[in-house]
Design a protein around this motif. Sequence first.
Motif, PDB file in Angstrom:
ATOM      1  N   SER A 122      37.593  44.423  37.584  1.00 29.29           N
ATOM      2  CA  SER A 122      38.959  44.365  37.049  1.00 29.29           C
ATOM      3  C   SER A 122      39.039  43.468  35.812  1.00 29.29           C
ATOM      4  O   SER A 122      39.909  43.641  34.988  1.00 29.29           O
ATOM      5  CB  SER A 122      39.974  43.944  38.111  1.00 29.29           C
ATOM      6  OG  SER A 122      39.392  43.153  39.091  1.00 29.29           O
ATOM      7  N   HIS A 141      35.370  36.210  32.802  1.00 29.53           N
ATOM      8  CA  HIS A 141      35.006  34.790  32.896  1.00 29.53           C
ATOM      9  C   HIS A 141      33.502  34.599  32.744  1.00 29.53           C
ATOM     10  O   HIS A 141      32.747  35.571  32.571  1.00 29.53           O
ATOM     11  CB  HIS A 141      35.527  34.214  34.210  1.00 29.53           C
ATOM     12  CG  HIS A 141      35.117  34.974  35.442  1.00 29.53           C
ATOM     13  ND1 HIS A 141      33.813  35.115  35.845  1.00 29.53           N
ATOM     14  CD2 HIS A 141      35.865  35.662  36.356  1.00 29.53           C
ATOM     15  CE1 HIS A 141      33.767  35.818  36.962  1.00 29.53           C
ATOM     16  NE2 HIS A 141      35.002  36.177  37.291  1.00 29.53           N
ATOM     17  N   GLY A 169      31.277  34.001  34.836  1.00 29.95           N
ATOM     18  CA  GLY A 169      30.460  34.720  35.822  1.00 29.95           C
ATOM     19  C   GLY A 169      30.067  36.089  35.286  1.00 29.95           C
ATOM     20  O   GLY A 169      28.907  36.509  35.388  1.00 29.95           O
ATOM     21  N   HIS A 170      31.034  36.791  34.679  1.00 27.42           N
ATOM     22  CA  HIS A 170      30.739  38.102  34.087  1.00 27.42           C
ATOM     23  C   HIS A 170      29.746  37.956  32.935  1.00 27.42           C
ATOM     24  O   HIS A 170      28.825  38.766  32.782  1.00 27.42           O
ATOM     25  CB  HIS A 170      32.029  38.744  33.544  1.00 27.42           C
ATOM     26  CG  HIS A 170      33.077  39.011  34.584  1.00 27.42           C
ATOM     27  ND1 HIS A 170      34.354  38.526  34.500  1.00 27.42           N
ATOM     28  CD2 HIS A 170      33.031  39.720  35.750  1.00 27.42           C
ATOM     29  CE1 HIS A 170      35.061  38.931  35.541  1.00 27.42           C
ATOM     30  NE2 HIS A 170      34.279  39.652  36.323  1.00 27.42           N
ATOM     31  N   GLY A 219      27.867  42.490  41.892  1.00 26.96           N
ATOM     32  CA  GLY A 219      27.619  41.162  42.445  1.00 26.96           C
ATOM     33  C   GLY A 219      27.458  41.246  43.953  1.00 26.96           C
ATOM     34  O   GLY A 219      27.983  42.160  44.606  1.00 26.96           O
ATOM     35  N   ARG A 271      25.667  36.444  43.382  1.00 27.87           N
ATOM     36  CA  ARG A 271      26.855  35.675  43.032  1.00 27.87           C
ATOM     37  C   ARG A 271      26.864  34.407  43.884  1.00 27.87           C
ATOM     38  O   ARG A 271      26.748  34.505  45.116  1.00 27.87           O
ATOM     39  CB  ARG A 271      28.111  36.505  43.295  1.00 27.87           C
ATOM     40  CG  ARG A 271      29.375  35.782  42.889  1.00 27.87           C
ATOM     41  CD  ARG A 271      30.570  36.704  42.941  1.00 27.87           C
ATOM     42  NE  ARG A 271      31.752  36.046  42.433  1.00 27.87           N
ATOM     43  CZ  ARG A 271      32.857  36.658  42.088  1.00 27.87           C
ATOM     44  NH1 ARG A 271      32.931  37.971  42.190  1.00 27.87           N
ATOM     45  NH2 ARG A 271      33.883  35.989  41.634  1.00 27.87           N
ATOM     46  N   ALA A 321      27.256  31.852  38.244  1.00 24.28           N
ATOM     47  CA  ALA A 321      28.376  30.893  38.244  1.00 24.28           C
ATOM     48  C   ALA A 321      29.330  31.036  39.431  1.00 24.28           C
ATOM     49  O   ALA A 321      29.695  32.148  39.812  1.00 24.28           O
ATOM     50  CB  ALA A 321      29.163  31.069  36.959  1.00 24.28           C
ATOM     51  N   VAL A 360      32.522  31.108  40.022  1.00 25.39           N
ATOM     52  CA  VAL A 360      33.811  31.263  39.353  1.00 25.39           C
ATOM     53  C   VAL A 360      34.335  32.659  39.662  1.00 25.39           C
ATOM     54  O   VAL A 360      33.561  33.604  39.785  1.00 25.39           O
ATOM     55  CB  VAL A 360      33.679  31.035  37.814  1.00 25.39           C
ATOM     56  CG1 VAL A 360      32.448  31.660  37.262  1.00 25.39           C
ATOM     57  CG2 VAL A 360      34.883  31.550  37.058  1.00 25.39           C
ATOM     58  N   SER A 361      35.641  32.768  39.826  1.00 17.59           N
ATOM     59  CA  SER A 361      36.240  34.081  40.080  1.00 17.59           C
ATOM     60  C   SER A 361      37.535  34.197  39.291  1.00 17.59           C
ATOM     61  O   SER A 361      38.169  33.183  38.955  1.00 17.59           O
ATOM     62  CB  SER A 361      36.540  34.256  41.573  1.00 17.59           C
ATOM     63  OG  SER A 361      37.590  33.385  41.948  1.00 17.59           O
ATOM     64  N   SER A 362      37.939  35.428  39.022  1.00 11.36           N
ATOM     65  CA  SER A 362      39.216  35.657  38.342  1.00 11.36           C
ATOM     66  C   SER A 362      40.366  35.140  39.204  1.00 11.36           C
ATOM     67  O   SER A 362      41.364  34.640  38.686  1.00 11.36           O
ATOM     68  CB  SER A 362      39.405  37.150  38.069  1.00 11.36           C
ATOM     69  OG  SER A 362      38.373  37.630  37.248  1.00 11.36           O
TER      70      SER A 362
HETATM   71  P1  ATP Z   1      38.800  38.717  41.523  1.00 10.14           P
HETATM   72  O1  ATP Z   1      38.663  37.254  41.842  1.00 10.14           O
HETATM   73  O2  ATP Z   1      40.096  39.093  40.855  1.00 10.14           O
HETATM   74  O3  ATP Z   1      38.491  39.592  42.731  1.00 10.14           O
HETATM   75  P2  ATP Z   1      36.155  38.716  40.283  1.00 10.14           P
HETATM   76  O4  ATP Z   1      35.995  37.339  39.751  1.00 10.14           O
HETATM   77  O5  ATP Z   1      35.431  39.041  41.556  1.00 10.14           O
HETATM   78  O6  ATP Z   1      37.706  39.083  40.411  1.00 10.14           O
HETATM   79  P3  ATP Z   1      35.624  41.287  39.049  1.00 10.14           P
HETATM   80  O7  ATP Z   1      36.130  41.670  37.705  1.00 10.14           O
HETATM   81  O8  ATP Z   1      36.248  41.928  40.220  1.00 10.14           O
HETATM   82  O9  ATP Z   1      35.703  39.680  39.115  1.00 10.14           O
HETATM   83  O10 ATP Z   1      34.037  41.480  39.110  1.00 10.14           O
HETATM   84  C1  ATP Z   1      33.384  42.528  38.462  1.00 10.14           C
HETATM   85  C2  ATP Z   1      31.912  42.552  38.831  1.00 10.14           C
HETATM   86  O11 ATP Z   1      31.292  41.326  38.412  1.00 10.14           O
HETATM   87  C3  ATP Z   1      31.659  42.654  40.334  1.00 10.14           C
HETATM   88  O12 ATP Z   1      30.481  43.421  40.552  1.00 10.14           O
HETATM   89  C4  ATP Z   1      31.414  41.216  40.755  1.00 10.14           C
HETATM   90  O13 ATP Z   1      30.613  41.140  41.900  1.00 10.14           O
HETATM   91  C5  ATP Z   1      30.700  40.665  39.517  1.00 10.14           C
HETATM   92  N1  ATP Z   1      30.952  39.237  39.364  1.00 10.14           N
HETATM   93  C6  ATP Z   1      32.137  38.635  39.131  1.00 10.14           C
HETATM   94  N2  ATP Z   1      31.996  37.305  39.078  1.00 10.14           N
HETATM   95  C7  ATP Z   1      30.686  37.041  39.276  1.00 10.14           C
HETATM   96  C8  ATP Z   1      29.904  35.835  39.359  1.00 10.14           C
HETATM   97  N3  ATP Z   1      30.480  34.647  39.241  1.00 10.14           N
HETATM   98  N4  ATP Z   1      28.585  35.958  39.570  1.00 10.14           N
HETATM   99  C9  ATP Z   1      28.022  37.187  39.719  1.00 10.14           C
HETATM  100  N5  ATP Z   1      28.691  38.350  39.667  1.00 10.14           N
HETATM  101  C10 ATP Z   1      30.001  38.294  39.460  1.00 10.14           C
END
Ligand code: ATP
Length: 188
Positions: A15, A20, A22-23, A110, A137, A151, A153-155
């Motif tokens: 999404s 961030h 992490g992406h 992830g 992750r 990282a 970190v999450s959205s």
């Molecule tokens: P939300 O917290 O809103 O659920 P999110 O941080 O998980 O969002 P997404 O945009 O849903 O982020 O993640 C897109 C892809 O990137 C997924 O495959 C997810 O597993 C991977 N991803 C996101 N953050 C990381 C991270 N910190 N480390 C490794 N992979 C990540």
Amino acid sequence: MTTRAARQVALIGGSFNPPHFGHLMAAVFVRGALPVDEVWLMPAYHHPFGKPLESFEHRVAMCRAMAEDLGPWLKVSEVEREVGEGGRTIDTLEYLLPRHPDTRFRLVIGSDILHDLPNWKAWDRIQGLVDVTVLYRAGYPDQRAMGPPLAEVSSTEIRKRLELKDLPGDLIPRAVLVYMQAQHLYGL
Ligand code: ATP
């Protein structure tokens, strides 16, 4: 007769609400560790489970802001808009593959979403169409994941901080923060 090697593209769907570090780390790791020519960030048009999102256009723009500095190998794909509302990963792949016959695609996810794969539409078919790479992750160890923990970190965490007007400059690239502020996203 010479045969041209297929271009190899890794797809990271999500999404990106917002994108961030992490992406970003996921993209850099994939590019560095795997035989991959390009990495495409692929924002979902609408989240399949109906999570409220900033608009597709803003999420694409934030991904572009994040990708800009890294080089031409990191791209942002708007294919999910073409696939349309309700599109799932299999629909995207079945749309994308015939349109890029010279490209070999790989799907990157992830380790946090491994538990959810049985619920994905046509997961078996997806695995038949593309190689799947699982990244580690941080916080979600799994034997199927490769590489170092990425990282923590999450959205979701970023949105929570934004709600409190706590600018998450340590979790998202500065260019993304600047865009968010200029566009008054997430209540800023
Ligand atoms: P939300 O917290 O809103 O659920 P999110 O941080 O998980 O969002 P997404 O945009 O849903 O982020 O993640 C897109 C892809 O990137 C997924 O495959 C997810 O597993 C991977 N991803 C996101 N953050 C990381 C991270 N910190 N480390 C490794 N992979 C990540």
